[in-house]
Motif scaffolding. Sequence first.
Motif, PDB file in Angstrom:
ATOM      1  N   PHE A  88      37.112  31.794  41.129  1.00 22.22           N
ATOM      2  CA  PHE A  88      37.689  30.920  42.150  1.00 22.22           C
ATOM      3  C   PHE A  88      36.661  30.606  43.231  1.00 22.22           C
ATOM      4  CE2 PHE A  88      41.823  31.661  40.346  1.00 22.22           C
ATOM      5  CZ  PHE A  88      42.501  30.505  40.665  1.00 22.22           C
ATOM      6  N   ALA A  89      35.815  31.605  43.549  1.00 27.10           N
ATOM      7  CA  ALA A  89      34.773  31.348  44.542  1.00 27.10           C
ATOM      8  C   ALA A  89      33.826  30.270  44.032  1.00 27.10           C
ATOM      9  CB  ALA A  89      34.006  32.635  44.832  1.00 27.10           C
ATOM     10  N   ALA A  90      33.527  30.312  42.728  1.00 29.25           N
ATOM     11  CA  ALA A  90      32.712  29.246  42.133  1.00 29.25           C
ATOM     12  C   ALA A  90      33.419  27.903  42.323  1.00 29.25           C
ATOM     13  CB  ALA A  90      32.473  29.516  40.656  1.00 29.25           C
ATOM     14  N   GLY A  91      34.742  27.923  42.127  1.00 30.54           N
ATOM     15  CA  GLY A  91      35.525  26.710  42.340  1.00 30.54           C
ATOM     16  C   GLY A  91      35.422  26.218  43.772  1.00 30.54           C
ATOM     17  N   VAL A  92      35.411  27.145  44.720  1.00 30.81           N
ATOM     18  CA  VAL A  92      35.307  26.762  46.132  1.00 30.81           C
ATOM     19  C   VAL A  92      33.973  26.060  46.390  1.00 30.81           C
ATOM     20  CG1 VAL A  92      34.973  27.683  48.451  1.00 30.81           C
ATOM     21  CG2 VAL A  92      36.893  28.463  47.067  1.00 30.81           C
ATOM     22  N   VAL A  93      32.890  26.653  45.875  1.00 33.08           N
ATOM     23  CA  VAL A  93      31.575  26.050  46.074  1.00 33.08           C
ATOM     24  C   VAL A  93      31.569  24.622  45.507  1.00 33.08           C
ATOM     25  CG1 VAL A  93      29.139  26.205  45.501  1.00 33.08           C
ATOM     26  CG2 VAL A  93      30.418  28.261  46.038  1.00 33.08           C
ATOM     27  N   LEU A  94      32.122  24.496  44.331  1.00 33.84           N
ATOM     28  CA  LEU A  94      32.221  23.204  43.645  1.00 33.84           C
ATOM     29  C   LEU A  94      33.006  22.199  44.482  1.00 33.84           C
ATOM     30  CD1 LEU A  94      31.271  22.624  40.789  1.00 33.84           C
ATOM     31  CD2 LEU A  94      33.558  23.098  39.993  1.00 33.84           C
ATOM     32  N   PHE A  95      34.166  22.651  44.906  1.00 28.54           N
ATOM     33  CA  PHE A  95      35.101  21.812  45.658  1.00 28.54           C
ATOM     34  C   PHE A  95      34.448  21.309  46.944  1.00 28.54           C
ATOM     35  CE2 PHE A  95      38.934  21.627  48.493  1.00 28.54           C
ATOM     36  CZ  PHE A  95      39.579  20.601  47.826  1.00 28.54           C
ATOM     37  N   VAL A  96      33.820  22.245  47.671  1.00 31.53           N
ATOM     38  CA  VAL A  96      33.219  21.878  48.953  1.00 31.53           C
ATOM     39  C   VAL A  96      32.064  20.895  48.731  1.00 31.53           C
ATOM     40  CG1 VAL A  96      31.891  22.775  50.893  1.00 31.53           C
ATOM     41  CG2 VAL A  96      33.914  23.998  50.088  1.00 31.53           C
TER      42      VAL A  96
ATOM     43  N   LEU B 206      47.530  21.904  49.341  1.00 32.05           N
ATOM     44  CA  LEU B 206      47.870  23.037  48.471  1.00 32.05           C
ATOM     45  C   LEU B 206      46.659  23.472  47.659  1.00 32.05           C
ATOM     46  CD1 LEU B 206      51.412  22.225  47.061  1.00 32.05           C
ATOM     47  CD2 LEU B 206      50.753  24.122  48.522  1.00 32.05           C
ATOM     48  N   ILE B 207      45.953  22.471  47.093  1.00 25.45           N
ATOM     49  CA  ILE B 207      44.789  22.810  46.279  1.00 25.45           C
ATOM     50  C   ILE B 207      43.778  23.580  47.115  1.00 25.45           C
ATOM     51  CG2 ILE B 207      42.786  21.837  45.091  1.00 25.45           C
ATOM     52  CD1 ILE B 207      44.536  19.651  44.053  1.00 25.45           C
ATOM     53  N   THR B 208      43.467  23.015  48.289  1.00 29.77           N
ATOM     54  CA  THR B 208      42.504  23.676  49.157  1.00 29.77           C
ATOM     55  C   THR B 208      42.956  25.100  49.464  1.00 29.77           C
ATOM     56  OG1 THR B 208      42.338  21.508  50.165  1.00 29.77           O
ATOM     57  CG2 THR B 208      41.113  23.276  51.203  1.00 29.77           C
ATOM     58  N   PHE B 209      44.221  25.214  49.898  1.00 30.95           N
ATOM     59  CA  PHE B 209      44.723  26.515  50.324  1.00 30.95           C
ATOM     60  C   PHE B 209      44.655  27.531  49.192  1.00 30.95           C
ATOM     61  CE2 PHE B 209      48.261  29.498  50.893  1.00 30.95           C
ATOM     62  CZ  PHE B 209      47.869  30.063  52.106  1.00 30.95           C
ATOM     63  N   TYR B 210      45.190  27.175  48.023  1.00 28.30           N
ATOM     64  CA  TYR B 210      45.297  28.160  46.958  1.00 28.30           C
ATOM     65  C   TYR B 210      43.950  28.539  46.368  1.00 28.30           C
ATOM     66  CZ  TYR B 210      50.198  28.950  47.057  1.00 28.30           C
ATOM     67  OH  TYR B 210      51.425  29.362  47.454  1.00 28.30           O
ATOM     68  N   VAL B 211      43.051  27.552  46.251  1.00 31.67           N
ATOM     69  CA  VAL B 211      41.738  27.883  45.700  1.00 31.67           C
ATOM     70  C   VAL B 211      40.986  28.795  46.668  1.00 31.67           C
ATOM     71  CG1 VAL B 211      39.534  26.931  44.967  1.00 31.67           C
ATOM     72  CG2 VAL B 211      41.635  25.835  44.264  1.00 31.67           C
ATOM     73  N   PHE B 212      41.071  28.495  47.968  1.00 33.41           N
ATOM     74  CA  PHE B 212      40.408  29.363  48.949  1.00 33.41           C
ATOM     75  C   PHE B 212      41.068  30.732  48.988  1.00 33.41           C
ATOM     76  CE2 PHE B 212      37.103  27.337  51.439  1.00 33.41           C
ATOM     77  CZ  PHE B 212      37.197  26.031  51.026  1.00 33.41           C
ATOM     78  N   LEU B 213      42.405  30.738  48.925  1.00 33.81           N
ATOM     79  CA  LEU B 213      43.136  32.004  48.982  1.00 33.81           C
ATOM     80  C   LEU B 213      42.700  32.930  47.858  1.00 33.81           C
ATOM     81  CD1 LEU B 213      45.608  33.436  50.420  1.00 33.81           C
ATOM     82  CD2 LEU B 213      46.939  32.630  48.464  1.00 33.81           C
ATOM     83  N   GLU B 214      42.637  32.383  46.648  1.00 36.75           N
ATOM     84  CA  GLU B 214      42.273  33.209  45.498  1.00 36.75           C
ATOM     85  C   GLU B 214      40.802  33.612  45.550  1.00 36.75           C
ATOM     86  OE1 GLU B 214      44.084  34.337  42.741  1.00 36.75           O
ATOM     87  OE2 GLU B 214      45.857  33.784  43.919  1.00 36.75           O
ATOM     88  N   ALA B 215      39.996  32.799  46.225  1.00 37.21           N
ATOM     89  CA  ALA B 215      38.569  33.110  46.268  1.00 37.21           C
ATOM     90  C   ALA B 215      38.253  34.151  47.335  1.00 37.21           C
ATOM     91  CB  ALA B 215      37.761  31.842  46.533  1.00 37.21           C
ATOM     92  N   ALA B 216      39.163  34.294  48.315  1.00 36.77           N
ATOM     93  CA  ALA B 216      38.878  35.153  49.457  1.00 36.77           C
ATOM     94  C   ALA B 216      38.471  36.583  49.061  1.00 36.77           C
ATOM     95  CB  ALA B 216      40.076  35.177  50.404  1.00 36.77           C
ATOM     96  N   PRO B 217      39.181  37.238  48.127  1.00 35.11           N
ATOM     97  CA  PRO B 217      38.773  38.612  47.775  1.00 35.11           C
ATOM     98  C   PRO B 217      37.348  38.691  47.249  1.00 35.11           C
ATOM     99  CG  PRO B 217      40.946  38.126  46.884  1.00 35.11           C
ATOM    100  CD  PRO B 217      40.415  36.845  47.439  1.00 35.11           C
ATOM    101  N   ALA B 218      36.912  37.640  46.529  1.00 39.12           N
ATOM    102  CA  ALA B 218      35.549  37.660  45.999  1.00 39.12           C
ATOM    103  C   ALA B 218      34.543  37.597  47.131  1.00 39.12           C
ATOM    104  CB  ALA B 218      35.344  36.487  45.047  1.00 39.12           C
TER     105      ALA B 218
END
Lengths: 531, 359
Positions: free
Chosen positions: B327-335, B89-101
């Motif tokens: 959220f995109a910043a969050g994705v970079v962090l997460f990955v 869920l975390i992966t999905f939602y963080v990526f989902l919200e980051a997608a528009p950016a």
Amino acid sequence: MSNRNATRSELVESDTSTYEVIAAATAAVGVLTSTLSFLTLAEIVPFEGGLGGIAMPTVFGAILSLLGVVTIGIGVVSAVGVVETTPDRDAGLVTAGAFGLLWAVVAGLVVSQSLGFGVVVWLPATLAVGVAVLFGAVFPKEDLGSTLPGGALALFAGAVFLTGTVGTGWSWSPPDLQASFTAPVVVPVVGIVGSLVTAWGAAKAHGAFGRRGRQRAAYMAIWLLAALVLTVLLYLLAFVTMKGAGRAFAGIGFGPGLSFNWPFLTNGVSLMEQSPGIWPAVVGTVWLVVGAVMMAVPLGIGAAVFLTEYAEQGRFTQVVEVATNGLWSTPSIVFGLFGYAFLVPRFGNTKSLFAGMLVLSFMLLPLVLITSRESLKSVPDEYRDASAALGVSRWETVRSVVLPAAMPGVVTGVILGVGRIAGETAPLLLVTAGEIFPAKQNAPAVLRSFQVDVVMGPPFLDVSNPALFEASSALPYQLYAIITAGLSSSNIENSLEFAWATAFVLLLVVLSFYAIGIATRTYFRRKISHE
Amino acid sequence: MSQVTEDDQLTRLQEALDGAATGGIAVSVVAGVCLVGAFASFLLSMPFTVPFLLGFVGVTAYGWFAHQAETARTLMFVATVSTVTVLGLITFYVFLEAAPAFANMGVVELLTRLEQPLWNTETHVYSLVPLMWGTFVTTVLATLVAAPFGVAGALFISEIAPRTVREIIKPAVEVLAGIPSIVYGFIGFTVLNPYMTEKFLLAGQGSLFLAGIVIGFMALPTTVSVAEDAIASVPESMKSGSLALGSTDWQTMKSVTLPTALSGVSAGILLGVGRAIGETMAATVILGTVVELPDPLYDVFGNTITLTSAIAAQYGSAFGLHMNTLFAAGVVLFVTVMGLSIAAQYVEARMQRKLGGDV
């Protein structure tokens, strides 16, 4: 003949012991000087006033020069064979490289900054000095190689300070950096470097170089590093206590009648409040922790039992393991983002206590799972076999044999995990945080607002307990809020003090969880090893 | 006669067992359906979550009394699956919200853009470069503090310190690992920032240098603990062998213990680095959180922002594409952190294999 030999060895021995004393004294002075440097850097020893009327650069200059001269002397005495030492063939490439680097930096700074030459001059000069020192340190025997470069460095620094080239009012602004390096920083830092390299060389000499000398020097360095780390961390605790305990404990006592008063903990912040406190934050943290524990602990233990007792070791357990470790290392702010995207919209688009509980329970889950698994694995298989041999079913075995045996480890894990989430701020910002300075009546009243009339249909669960679905404060958030509020609030006198007291209470709460958890673990470990 | 009764008894037992099994399976299935229903309804923001949950609770309560073993097993399976689900869920939602950016700027542009404007919330031009640079610099500085001190501390605790000292220091270090990051941040903000301004004549509030050092000290206890575990797990026989050959303690440490424990020690450092990258509060409070690159790039006394502090400092005023960019910043962090975590696990597994042979 034999008589002569005996006299000679006696002589050598006495020489060696004087030599050892001098070396030990040099090392001790070096360590003390570095301590003085740290104290100066931390402003515990004031720089401006000087020491006993003598300006600080002069003090450091004198000590460093002395250290440098004595260290070089120690090396030379050993090299010419006045005392019997056991130096290796050379000081080693790592040592030589470190000295070369240090000297290269010094040369580069002097040529480029003091003498003002351009890159065409300073780059070759730096390289030349660095390589020269490297070879100078690596070619002679170990006794010279590990004392000369360090001693010379201390001597050079001492000379710079003694001649007043770097005085009390000195400062240097590198062209590229925003910062300026002022004497109160540069002098102690140079003092640390100079005193440590000489102390290191002297410690080697104390062990007569060679294998023993290396061990002496390395042990001294490691003792110093460990002492430094511990001192810094303990000083930090002492500092917070000193700054915050006064306000946090102010006015504590038995109030009118039998009521117990602890104003800082039991008051909120409002215009009318004489002594404002952090009650809403305390209540918020308590509920967050309770909620997170209630959700994460059963899940974590359940999953751990399933993985250790039921599941076949294979692809599935591997996936779960990777997922658990992934969850464990996911940054807390990412949990916050997740809560913001997933939970907040589903709870009426407001931040809420319940969302905070959920997010924190997700953070707690991997820790509970990992520690529970560890302690389940450490339950000896004989227990399970014995139980199975008695004809007890697997579930009964798990329930009445394995779980009780693993309980201490599980409890420890939970307590440590609670300590971690109780101090967590970042996710709460996004999913829970409310007012900056909440009044007492705004503390979440979860127990009082349980409504019995559960409505089965729409809307959501929130019918049953509105307090769970409102924003709330929490101890770590309270501290952050005070900082963002610019350390000033019209309702709080001296809010810096208020902030320190909050930090103190937070530390007290979190570290108590840790201390209890670790004490429990130690207790059970001792008990097991005694059995 | 007795034969018959025994057979009879066996069949009856068999029947009872079968009954239990089918009953247990039925309970498990119904409970599972209820839970999936509740989850689906929650996902889709539909109002059926509570009834489904109540159904789940009811069924499991019945199952607990009627078929405890099966029900318990089902519940534990659900717990196991939930761990994976949460990460999913975390992966999905963080990526989902980051997608528009990512769609707005393009993945490469968002991650590498260097021209001005780097961050404009009006025209929605964003670049994560200053954030990533800030995180990179603070992490490098933090590692420079945490790695040498961490290894020295670990060596000290497991090899050098006398027994009594060790028994005090080891738990003390673990307790210190619990100091909340906001407390470090607060001290940095109120004590160290003014100190830096005074001693280094800095113009503004905060610097990468200070943030890095503070985060390094924060990550230190973690690094010490993990590295210490690794060093302590080096088999005694290896050390004794080295000592028996006449080497000193230090030679043994340097040439036997540390190289053997290297994977574990580096796993500890990697974990420390992971903590440093994900550290939010200290960076947010200490840094000036301005979205621009320090000039020149290597000016560690300059001010910028990190991936984490950008989220913490700007989430309040962000909406739309701005929030997506956070959220995109969050994705970079997460990955990044996930990569580090997997690397650390791999390194640790290697150590286990290496030492597993002779223990």
